[in-house]
Write a protein that holds these residues in place. Structure first.
Motif, short mmCIF file in Angstrom:
data_model
loop_
_atom_site.label_atom_id
_atom_site.label_comp_id
_atom_site.label_asym_id
_atom_site.label_seq_id
_atom_site.Cartn_x
_atom_site.Cartn_y
_atom_site.Cartn_z
N TYR A 1 0.66 -1.12 -0.13
CA TYR A 1 0.05 0.00 -0.10
C TYR A 1 0.96 1.11 -0.21
O TYR A 1 0.44 2.32 0.08
CB TYR A 1 -0.71 0.08 1.21
CG TYR A 1 -1.81 -1.13 1.14
CD1 TYR A 1 -2.99 -0.75 0.93
CD2 TYR A 1 -1.61 -2.30 1.94
CE1 TYR A 1 -4.12 -2.06 0.64
CE2 TYR A 1 -2.47 -3.29 2.08
CZ TYR A 1 -3.68 -3.13 1.41
OH TYR A 1 -4.61 -4.16 1.54
N LEU B 1 -11.15 8.82 10.90
CA LEU B 1 -10.71 8.78 9.34
C LEU B 1 -11.78 9.43 8.61
O LEU B 1 -11.93 9.36 7.31
CB LEU B 1 -10.34 7.36 8.90
CG LEU B 1 -9.08 6.61 9.14
CD1 LEU B 1 -8.85 5.19 8.46
CD2 LEU B 1 -8.01 7.57 9.07
N PRO C 1 -13.73 12.54 6.73
CA PRO C 1 -12.78 13.54 6.17
C PRO C 1 -12.71 14.74 6.66
O PRO C 1 -11.62 15.20 6.81
CB PRO C 1 -13.53 13.43 4.80
CG PRO C 1 -14.44 12.05 4.66
CD PRO C 1 -14.41 11.77 5.81
N ALA D 1 -3.78 13.17 0.35
CA ALA D 1 -5.13 12.67 0.03
C ALA D 1 -5.00 11.33 -0.53
O ALA D 1 -5.60 10.28 -0.17
CB ALA D 1 -6.02 13.43 -1.27
N ASP D 2 -3.77 11.15 -1.41
CA ASP D 2 -3.48 9.66 -1.88
C ASP D 2 -3.53 8.83 -0.86
O ASP D 2 -3.69 7.54 -0.57
CB ASP D 2 -2.60 9.41 -2.82
CG ASP D 2 -1.44 10.23 -2.49
OD1 ASP D 2 -1.20 10.90 -1.58
OD2 ASP D 2 -0.26 9.81 -3.16
N VAL E 1 -4.29 9.12 2.52
CA VAL E 1 -5.49 8.84 3.15
C VAL E 1 -6.10 7.78 2.67
O VAL E 1 -6.60 6.97 3.32
CB VAL E 1 -6.46 10.04 3.20
CG1 VAL E 1 -7.65 9.75 4.05
CG2 VAL E 1 -5.39 11.03 3.94
N GLU E 2 -6.40 7.45 1.35
CA GLU E 2 -7.13 6.55 0.53
C GLU E 2 -6.55 5.19 0.59
O GLU E 2 -7.13 4.31 0.80
CB GLU E 2 -7.26 6.94 -0.82
CG GLU E 2 -8.22 8.11 -1.21
CD GLU E 2 -9.61 7.70 -0.71
OE1 GLU E 2 -10.13 6.70 -0.75
OE2 GLU E 2 -10.18 8.78 -0.14
N ARG E 3 -5.15 5.17 0.73
CA ARG E 3 -4.44 4.00 0.90
C ARG E 3 -4.65 3.56 2.35
O ARG E 3 -4.73 2.51 2.78
CB ARG E 3 -3.03 3.99 0.51
CG ARG E 3 -2.48 4.52 -0.90
CD ARG E 3 -1.18 4.37 -1.22
NE ARG E 3 -0.24 5.16 -0.48
CZ ARG E 3 0.00 6.28 -0.66
NH1 ARG E 3 -0.38 6.76 -1.75
NH2 ARG E 3 1.09 6.74 -0.14
N ARG F 1 -7.13 4.11 4.26
CA ARG F 1 -8.70 3.51 4.14
C ARG F 1 -8.68 2.00 3.92
O ARG F 1 -9.49 1.26 4.03
CB ARG F 1 -9.59 4.54 3.84
CG ARG F 1 -9.88 5.72 4.45
CD ARG F 1 -11.23 6.45 3.86
NE ARG F 1 -11.51 7.65 4.62
CZ ARG F 1 -11.20 8.77 4.15
NH1 ARG F 1 -10.47 8.72 3.08
NH2 ARG F 1 -11.29 9.88 4.96
N ALA F 2 -8.04 1.66 2.55
CA ALA F 2 -7.84 0.55 1.99
C ALA F 2 -7.25 -0.33 2.90
O ALA F 2 -7.35 -1.69 2.75
CB ALA F 2 -7.12 0.70 0.48
N GLU G 1 -7.85 -0.94 6.11
CA GLU G 1 -8.61 -0.92 7.23
C GLU G 1 -8.77 -2.46 7.51
O GLU G 1 -8.91 -2.90 8.90
CB GLU G 1 -10.17 -0.27 7.39
CG GLU G 1 -9.79 1.27 7.31
CD GLU G 1 -11.20 1.76 7.18
OE1 GLU G 1 -12.12 1.27 6.65
OE2 GLU G 1 -11.31 2.95 7.95
#
Length: 683
Positions: free
Chosen positions: A351, A512, A514, A532-533, A535-537, A539-540, A542
């Motif tokens: 990730y 998490l 936003p 931001a990228d 943050v998305e990783r 969340r992925a 979890e």
């Protein structure tokens, strides 16, 4: 001591009756406790000597009014005994334990009081009472029955002896654990042995060493659970092994702090007490008054989840071993002390996330104000103002006044963030003053964590796990702050043990979210938000490593159940063999994934309130995960949603059946599917 010389003997004149810790000395506690015991027993005698038939006012309301002094002293003392247990405080705690047990039995086993409450219970459907008053009669009758109030005098005498002995053993267990944990803090002579740790972590380790007279060295103190956060970063395998070995040896080294004989006696005496009360096991006695109902219900859930968790662990272990085999110059077989390190390397590979580097975005002060407090503001309209004029029980403990949206005062919040040798491990919330309309008291609640303290002038940078813990414990604090009940019996977190973790777990969801993450997750040097990228990783991931996390937790929950499935006369002769057999029974005997707590340092169940109840975290998580789904379906972080959650769940405390309160909030009973999906157990 007199009122003039003992500040505990009168209600504090400070705001919200915050104890006057600046004036309280250790020698004040025992005299105040003794007077509190005498005063409440006199109040109980006045109830039981009433010649007229029992009414709600002359029995239940009088009972709830009793013990005000003892409650005040108890809250003040037990806040200190857990967070700043100096040798003087520990001696008081040891002397106090059997006295407190005897006092509680004197009330709960009082035959005349039980008869009076029983009369009201029998007439309940005909009495003109509010819903909270009806539940108060029901709960007192139920709790006194479960405590043994219906037993004959000989059985009560035996029960009282058991309770006294158990209270002493539990206090000794906690004292031993604190001492052994301090003794086993791992000393490193060469900074190179700590390669992988951040500058802040090294600074904290150096500060700890200096405080212990180990200048020019570094010391890692041990958390309550098995392992250590540093295991994810330490590149030196021998350093990882030393830390894990120290952690797992607590309370079982054959020294003066060995807890094995103590825990075996506790488990045997609890089984004996359960039999005296008419239950086959201590687990049966405990779950009889929880939402689970029976140990069989708990067993079914743990066994069902363990199958999927063990399957996921096998896949996770294979992935980590493959990483080691393909990236290490000298590959080695994955062991327990390697798991966290291999996991973080695998997370980075899959990730592109280095969780250790995230610390830079999690500066403690910003997390508190722009994260924890900000979420409470958006949901509930709360604001917080630090009260540096109010002195708590330790210089590190900070006091905040909490205000409603309209500016009216709600209560006080105390935060004690940093670890120290006099503080027990783990993290917790406790009330210092409990809310009650009957007594006219408003809430004062405290959160304790064990974050290493950096050197002077350096920022406190938290791990993601520590951020999660702060949000979690603040969820408990909200449960106490929002209490809106008449009777102290129902205040705040005075709910079923397997329900109490639900509000705190729900509060983790905002970490998490936003708007909240964007507010607090800013780099402490540049002020830049977490990319931001990234943050998305994040969340992925979890569900990443959830097999391990679930398995180590389930192993501890199962061990707790096994320890309390003993029947009267059963003994534990070899603690290690007992643990091994229990974990093999549920299929979680994986050497690479040790139980989150081994028996000799399982404070939750041997010196805390979770005996036969450690399952409550996963039990409550069913409600938590289902609630997270509700918030997502209904617009998330809004005042309307917060108000609904506050009024229908948090504020009612124990004054309403918890599952009924949940259905009132959710519109239906909880479903387990969201939990299975969250933990990767749904395939």
């Amino acid at each position: 001591m007199t009122v003039e010389t003992n500040p505990l003997l009168l209600p504090s004149a400070l705001p919200y009756h915050l104890p006057d810790y600046a004036a309280i000395r250790p020698e004040h506690y025992l005299p105040a406790f003794r007077l509190g015991f005498e005063e409440q027993l006199a109040e109980i005698r006045r109830i039981t000597m009433v010649r007229s038939m029992p009414t709600f006012e002359n029995t239940m309301e009088a009972l709830e009014q009793s013990g005000a002094l003892l409650d005040r002293v108890s809250h003040a003392f037990y806040t200190v005994s857990s967070a700043d247990a100096t040798s003087e405080i520990q001696e008081i705690d040891e002397e106090l334990a059997p006295l407190m047990a005897a006092h509680q039995d004197a009330i709960l086993l009082d035959s005349t009081l039980y008869w009076r409450i029983g009369r009201l219970f029998e007439q309940l459907k005909d009495l003109p009472l509010t819903a909270e008053q009806r539940r108060l009669v029901q709960r007192w009758h139920r709790e006194m029955t479960l405590a043994g109030a219906a037993l004959d005098d000989a059985a009560k005498a035996g029960l009282t002896d058991l309770n006294r002995r158990l209270s002493t053993l539990s206090t000794t267990f906690e004292k031993n654990l604190l001492a052994d944990t301090n003794d086993l803090a791992v000393v490193f002579d060469d900074p190179a042995e700590l390669d992988g740790l951040s500058t802040g972590e090294l600074s904290a380790a150096a500060r700890t060493a200096a405080e212990r007279g180990r200048e020019a060295r570094h010391v890692l103190t041990l958390p309550l659970f098995t392992g250590h956060p540093a295991l994810a970063s330490l590149t030196d395998r021998e350093s990882r092994r030393r830390v894990m070995a120290a952690s797992r040896s607590r309370g079982s080294r054959g020294n003066d702090h060995d807890n094995r004989a103590i825990l075996a006696e506790i488990a045997a005496l609890r089984a004996e007490r359960a039999a005296l009360l008419g239950y086959p096991t201590h687990a049966a006695a405990v779950t009889a008054d929880e939402t689970a109902g029976t140990p069989e219900a708990v067993e079914r859930m743990l066994r069902d989840l363990a199958v999927s968790a063990a399957r996921n662990v096998a896949a996770e272990r294979a992935a980590r071993q493959e990483l080691i085999d393909t990236t290490e110059a000298a590959p080695f077989p994955l062991e327990a002390h390697d798991w966290a390190f291999a996991t973080e390397r695998l997370r980075t590979a899959q990730y592109d996330i280095d969780t250790a580097a995230l610390r830079g975005w999690f500066e403690a002060e910003r997390v508190l104000h722009d994260g924890v407090f900000a979420a409470a503001g958006r949901l509930y309209g709360l604001t917080f103002a630090e009260r540096s004029d109010l002195v708590a029980y330790h210089p590190d403990a900070r006091v905040f006044e909490v205000f409603e949206e309209d500016g009216s005062a709600l209560g006080l919040y105390v935060l004690d963030l940093y670890t120290r040798d006099s503080k027990r491990g783990g993290a917790w919330m406790n009330p210092i003053v409990s809310q009650s309309a009957l007594r006219g008291t408003r809430p004062v609640v405290a959160n304790n964590l064990n974050v290493p303290k950096p050197g002077p002038g350096e920022p406190t940078l938290l791990t993601l796990d520590e951020v999660t813990t702060l949000f979690h414990e603040f969820g408990h604090a909200l449960h106490g702050l929002f209490s809106d009940v008449t009777y102290p019996h129902f205040s705040g977190t005075n709910v079923f043990r397997d329900f109490v973790e639900f509000p705190s777990q729900v509060n983790e969801m905002w970490i998490l979210w936003p708007e909240i993450l964007g507010s607090y997750a800013r780099h402490h040097e540049t002020g830049e938000p977490l990319p931001a990228d990234l943050v998305e990783r994040l969340r992925a991931t979890e569900a990443f490593d959830q097999g391990h996390a679930t398995a180590e937790y389930l192993a501890a929950a199962w061990l707790d159940q096994a320890l309390h499935a003993l029947h009267a006369g059963d003994t534990i002769d070899d603690v290690a063999a007992f643990e091994a057999a229990a974990l093999a029974d549920i299929g979680l005997d994986d050497p690479a994934v040790p139980t989150r707590y081994s028996s000799a340092y399982f404070a939750h169940v041997f010196s805390g309130g979770y005996s036969a109840g450690y399952y409550s975290y996963i039990w409550s998580e069913v409600l938590d995960a289902d609630t997270v789904e509700w918030f997502r379906e209904n617009g998330g972080l809004t005042r309307a949603n917060g108000e609904r959650f506050r009024r229908r769940l948090l504020g009612v405390g124990g004054s309403k059946d918890p599952l009924e309160a949940y259905r009132d909030f959710r519109g239906r009973a909880a479903e387990i599917a969201p939990l299975l999906k969250r933990r990767g157990l749904d395939t």
